[in-house]
Design a protein around this motif. Structure first.
Motif, PDB file in Angstrom:
ATOM      1  N   LEU A 167       0.833  -1.201   0.000  1.00 23.95           N
ATOM      2  CA  LEU A 167       0.000   0.000   0.000  1.00 23.95           C
ATOM      3  C   LEU A 167       0.872   1.258   0.000  1.00 23.95           C
ATOM      4  CD1 LEU A 167      -2.793  -0.998   2.540  1.00 23.95           C
ATOM      5  CD2 LEU A 167      -2.791  -1.209   0.045  1.00 23.95           C
ATOM      6  N   ALA A 168       1.962   1.199   0.764  1.00 25.36           N
ATOM      7  CA  ALA A 168       2.896   2.337   0.780  1.00 25.36           C
ATOM      8  C   ALA A 168       3.449   2.591  -0.626  1.00 25.36           C
ATOM      9  CB  ALA A 168       4.029   2.070   1.762  1.00 25.36           C
ATOM     10  N   ALA A 169       3.671   1.508  -1.355  1.00 27.10           N
ATOM     11  CA  ALA A 169       4.202   1.641  -2.709  1.00 27.10           C
ATOM     12  C   ALA A 169       3.215   2.334  -3.644  1.00 27.10           C
ATOM     13  CB  ALA A 169       4.567   0.269  -3.266  1.00 27.10           C
ATOM     14  N   LEU A 170       1.925   2.281  -3.305  1.00 23.19           N
ATOM     15  CA  LEU A 170       0.901   2.951  -4.108  1.00 23.19           C
ATOM     16  C   LEU A 170       0.794   4.440  -3.778  1.00 23.19           C
ATOM     17  CD1 LEU A 170      -2.003   0.317  -3.894  1.00 23.19           C
ATOM     18  CD2 LEU A 170      -0.455   0.719  -5.821  1.00 23.19           C
ATOM     19  N   GLY A 171       1.443   4.845  -2.681  1.00 21.94           N
ATOM     20  CA  GLY A 171       1.375   6.238  -2.273  1.00 21.94           C
ATOM     21  C   GLY A 171       0.499   6.493  -1.070  1.00 21.94           C
ATOM     22  N   ILE A 172      -0.041   5.422  -0.477  1.00 20.71           N
ATOM     23  CA  ILE A 172      -0.817   5.546   0.756  1.00 20.71           C
ATOM     24  C   ILE A 172       0.153   5.750   1.921  1.00 20.71           C
ATOM     25  CG2 ILE A 172      -2.244   4.236   2.401  1.00 20.71           C
ATOM     26  CD1 ILE A 172      -3.638   2.957   0.014  1.00 20.71           C
ATOM     27  N   THR A 173      -0.186   6.657   2.837  1.00 17.55           N
ATOM     28  CA  THR A 173       0.640   6.868   4.027  1.00 17.55           C
ATOM     29  C   THR A 173       0.376   5.737   5.023  1.00 17.55           C
ATOM     30  OG1 THR A 173       0.586   9.263   3.766  1.00 17.55           O
ATOM     31  CG2 THR A 173       1.121   8.418   5.959  1.00 17.55           C
ATOM     32  N   VAL A 174       1.411   5.039   5.416  1.00 13.49           N
ATOM     33  CA  VAL A 174       1.281   3.929   6.371  1.00 13.49           C
ATOM     34  C   VAL A 174       1.907   4.348   7.695  1.00 13.49           C
ATOM     35  CG1 VAL A 174       1.941   1.550   6.887  1.00 13.49           C
ATOM     36  CG2 VAL A 174       1.280   2.188   4.551  1.00 13.49           C
ATOM     37  N   ARG A 175       1.137   4.201   8.779  1.00 14.36           N
ATOM     38  CA  ARG A 175       1.621   4.584  10.103  1.00 14.36           C
ATOM     39  C   ARG A 175       1.408   3.455  11.102  1.00 14.36           C
ATOM     40  NH1 ARG A 175      -1.160  10.628  10.580  1.00 14.36           N
ATOM     41  NH2 ARG A 175       0.103  11.645   8.948  1.00 14.36           N
ATOM     42  N   ALA A 176       2.315   3.385  12.071  1.00 13.46           N
ATOM     43  CA  ALA A 176       2.175   2.424  13.166  1.00 13.46           C
ATOM     44  C   ALA A 176       1.154   2.952  14.164  1.00 13.46           C
ATOM     45  CB  ALA A 176       3.518   2.207  13.852  1.00 13.46           C
ATOM     46  N   ALA A 177       0.288   2.065  14.645  1.00  4.60           N
ATOM     47  CA  ALA A 177      -0.683   2.433  15.673  1.00  4.60           C
ATOM     48  C   ALA A 177      -0.962   1.217  16.532  1.00  4.60           C
ATOM     49  CB  ALA A 177      -1.977   2.945  15.043  1.00  4.60           C
ATOM     50  N   ASP A 178      -0.872   1.397  17.835  1.00  2.00           N
ATOM     51  CA  ASP A 178      -1.088   0.312  18.788  1.00  2.00           C
ATOM     52  C   ASP A 178      -2.278   0.697  19.664  1.00  2.00           C
ATOM     53  OD1 ASP A 178      -1.070  -1.556  20.816  1.00  2.00           O
ATOM     54  OD2 ASP A 178       1.102  -1.486  21.117  1.00  2.00           O
ATOM     55  N   PHE A 179      -3.341  -0.095  19.609  1.00  2.00           N
ATOM     56  CA  PHE A 179      -4.553   0.214  20.375  1.00  2.00           C
ATOM     57  C   PHE A 179      -4.334   0.121  21.885  1.00  2.00           C
ATOM     58  CE2 PHE A 179      -6.682   0.168  16.378  1.00  2.00           C
ATOM     59  CZ  PHE A 179      -7.916   0.756  16.569  1.00  2.00           C
ATOM     60  N   ASN A 180      -3.227  -0.442  22.292  1.00  2.00           N
ATOM     61  CA  ASN A 180      -2.903  -0.483  23.720  1.00  2.00           C
ATOM     62  C   ASN A 180      -2.051   0.714  24.146  1.00  2.00           C
ATOM     63  OD1 ASN A 180      -4.163  -3.048  24.368  1.00  2.00           O
ATOM     64  ND2 ASN A 180      -2.546  -3.996  23.139  1.00  2.00           N
ATOM     65  N   ASP A 181      -1.821   1.643  23.222  1.00  6.61           N
ATOM     66  CA  ASP A 181      -0.969   2.805  23.484  1.00  6.61           C
ATOM     67  C   ASP A 181      -1.641   4.037  22.894  1.00  6.61           C
ATOM     68  OD1 ASP A 181       0.954   4.766  23.632  1.00  6.61           O
ATOM     69  OD2 ASP A 181       2.524   3.626  22.599  1.00  6.61           O
ATOM     70  N   GLN A 182      -2.384   4.775  23.737  1.00  7.47           N
ATOM     71  CA  GLN A 182      -3.160   5.910  23.245  1.00  7.47           C
ATOM     72  C   GLN A 182      -2.271   6.955  22.582  1.00  7.47           C
ATOM     73  OE1 GLN A 182      -6.354   7.429  25.758  1.00  7.47           O
ATOM     74  NE2 GLN A 182      -6.035   9.495  24.979  1.00  7.47           N
ATOM     75  N   ALA A 183      -1.063   7.149  23.106  1.00  8.49           N
ATOM     76  CA  ALA A 183      -0.153   8.143  22.512  1.00  8.49           C
ATOM     77  C   ALA A 183       0.182   7.780  21.071  1.00  8.49           C
ATOM     78  CB  ALA A 183       1.116   8.253  23.350  1.00  8.49           C
ATOM     79  N   SER A 184       0.354   6.481  20.802  1.00 11.30           N
ATOM     80  CA  SER A 184       0.667   6.060  19.426  1.00 11.30           C
ATOM     81  C   SER A 184      -0.529   6.308  18.514  1.00 11.30           C
ATOM     82  CB  SER A 184       1.079   4.585  19.381  1.00 11.30           C
ATOM     83  OG  SER A 184      -0.027   3.717  19.288  1.00 11.30           O
ATOM     84  N   LEU A 185      -1.731   6.154  19.061  1.00  4.75           N
ATOM     85  CA  LEU A 185      -2.935   6.422  18.273  1.00  4.75           C
ATOM     86  C   LEU A 185      -3.061   7.917  17.965  1.00  4.75           C
ATOM     87  CD1 LEU A 185      -5.418   4.072  20.172  1.00  4.75           C
ATOM     88  CD2 LEU A 185      -4.556   3.729  17.860  1.00  4.75           C
ATOM     89  N   GLU A 186      -2.800   8.752  18.964  1.00  2.00           N
ATOM     90  CA  GLU A 186      -2.872  10.199  18.746  1.00  2.00           C
ATOM     91  C   GLU A 186      -1.886  10.619  17.663  1.00  2.00           C
ATOM     92  OE1 GLU A 186      -2.580  12.571  22.295  1.00  2.00           O
ATOM     93  OE2 GLU A 186      -3.976  11.291  23.395  1.00  2.00           O
ATOM     94  N   GLU A 187      -0.685  10.061  17.699  1.00  2.00           N
ATOM     95  CA  GLU A 187       0.326  10.388  16.696  1.00  2.00           C
ATOM     96  C   GLU A 187      -0.124   9.914  15.307  1.00  2.00           C
ATOM     97  OE1 GLU A 187       3.728  12.149  15.317  1.00  2.00           O
ATOM     98  OE2 GLU A 187       2.945  12.235  17.372  1.00  2.00           O
ATOM     99  N   ALA A 188      -0.698   8.704  15.270  1.00  2.00           N
ATOM    100  CA  ALA A 188      -1.132   8.128  13.996  1.00  2.00           C
ATOM    101  C   ALA A 188      -2.289   8.905  13.383  1.00  2.00           C
ATOM    102  CB  ALA A 188      -1.536   6.669  14.198  1.00  2.00           C
ATOM    103  N   PHE A 189      -3.160   9.451  14.245  1.00  2.74           N
ATOM    104  CA  PHE A 189      -4.363  10.126  13.753  1.00  2.74           C
ATOM    105  C   PHE A 189      -4.119  11.580  13.342  1.00  2.74           C
ATOM    106  CE2 PHE A 189      -7.494   7.324  16.432  1.00  2.74           C
ATOM    107  CZ  PHE A 189      -7.122   6.214  15.688  1.00  2.74           C
ATOM    108  N   LYS A 190      -2.929  12.098  13.593  1.00  2.00           N
ATOM    109  CA  LYS A 190      -2.650  13.506  13.270  1.00  2.00           C
ATOM    110  C   LYS A 190      -2.874  13.788  11.785  1.00  2.00           C
ATOM    111  CE  LYS A 190       0.647  14.842  16.905  1.00  2.00           C
ATOM    112  NZ  LYS A 190       2.056  15.137  17.206  1.00  2.00           N
TER     113      LYS A 190
END
Length: 297
Positions: free
Chosen positions: A46-69
């Motif tokens: 998907l990244a190769a198609l130009g979609i932005t791929v981000r790490a997100a861990d549902f057990n880590d709210q901070a990672s979700l906030e960063e991913a959702f920016k």
């Protein structure tokens, strides 16, 4: 319209289907799409198609906030982290809702289940109901997709039932309108891409509701193999599922599906898939014919 659309659980079957429909049917430019997952390397295609791929861990709210920016519309696909002994999955979903609010998301979308309100026999219904309540309390405009049971879920029971000629169930005369996962993904993608600002709940189902006996008759018609339906009490069915090697906790979940069907809480048929996506949903007979070899062995 240039809203940025985000899909969580993007490496799962539903998530990948939603992304494909965003690209193909909805003609969304890859640069407007964010796909999140715990393992970004699994989305290299998907990244190769130009979609932005981000790490997100549902057990880590901070990672979700960063991913959702930077995301305007966020689809939270319910996690598969079932645990009947805790509210871990509900907490994961609540963290995602809180992260969306912190990130300034303008519209939240969520994959729930039909009639998750208190009293549902389905053992994980509370996770969905609690998440719906958290979304409503967030103040963010929302679209909740109450996904009916997938046709693909029949792979859990039918191959063994067809092989033995006996289908053990406790669903009684309850009806269920199984829908194709890909049809639901098409409807969800359309809702995500729609730009709608209204708060709505859509229940997604297949085009016709059947009893277990009627499904068995269809199976026999398609496969040419006889299939007898044997109704059991929930307790006896649970013991039988456990005897087949299924862990007790999951056996109880499986039987709760039948209890839910028996109660009539999943008998509804809606036109939401066609209304949202513009395509007619696959019938149960079409599904059985397409998967005849896999089901009948």
């Amino acid at each position: 319209m240039s809203e940025t659309l985000l899909v969580t659980g993007a490496s799962g079957q539903l998530g990948r289907s939603v992304l494909r429909h965003l690209l193909d049917a909805q003609k969304i430019a890859p640069a407007r799409i964010i796909a999140t997952t715990r393992n970004p390397e699994s989305l290299a295609d998907l990244a190769a198609l130009g979609i932005t791929v981000r790490a997100a861990d549902f057990n880590d709210q901070a990672s979700l906030e960063e991913a959702f920016k930077g995301a305007d519309r966020v689809l939270i696909i319910s996690t598969g982290d079932l645990d009947l002994k805790s509210d871990r999955r509900l907490k994961q979903h609540q963290a995602a809702v809180a992260a969306a609010k912190a990130a300034g998301v303008s519209h939240l979308l969520y994959t729930s289940m039909p009639n998750p309100e208190p009293g549902s026999p389905v053992l994980f219904a509370g996770d969905h109901y609690g998440t719906e309540q958290a979304i409503k309390a967030s103040g963010i405009a929302y679209t909740i997709f109450r996904n009916g049971w997938y046709q693909e879920n029949l792979f859990l029971a039918l191959p063994h039932a067809i092989a033995s000629g006996k289908w053990y169930t406790s669903a009684g005369e309850g009806r269920i309108a199984h829908g194709a996962r890909d049809d639901m993904a098409a409807a969800i993608a359309a809702g995500l891409a729609s730009g709608s600002t209204d708060s709505r709940i859509h229940t997604l189902t297949g085009p016709q509701a059947y009893t277990t006996t009627e499904i068995a008759a269809l199976v026999s018609e398609v496969t040419g193999k006889p299939l007898e339906v044997i109704q059991l009490p929930d307790e006896a069915l649970t013991e039988g599922v456990k005897a087949a090697g299924v862990p007790e906790e999951f056996a109880r979940v499986i039987v709760s599906f039948d209890a839910n069907t028996r109660s009539g809480r999943i008998s509804m048929v809606t036109d939401a898939i066609e209304t949202l996506s513009g395509r007619k949903p696959k019938s149960l007979k079409q599904f059985l014919e397409a998967n005849k070899a896999a089901l009948a062995g």
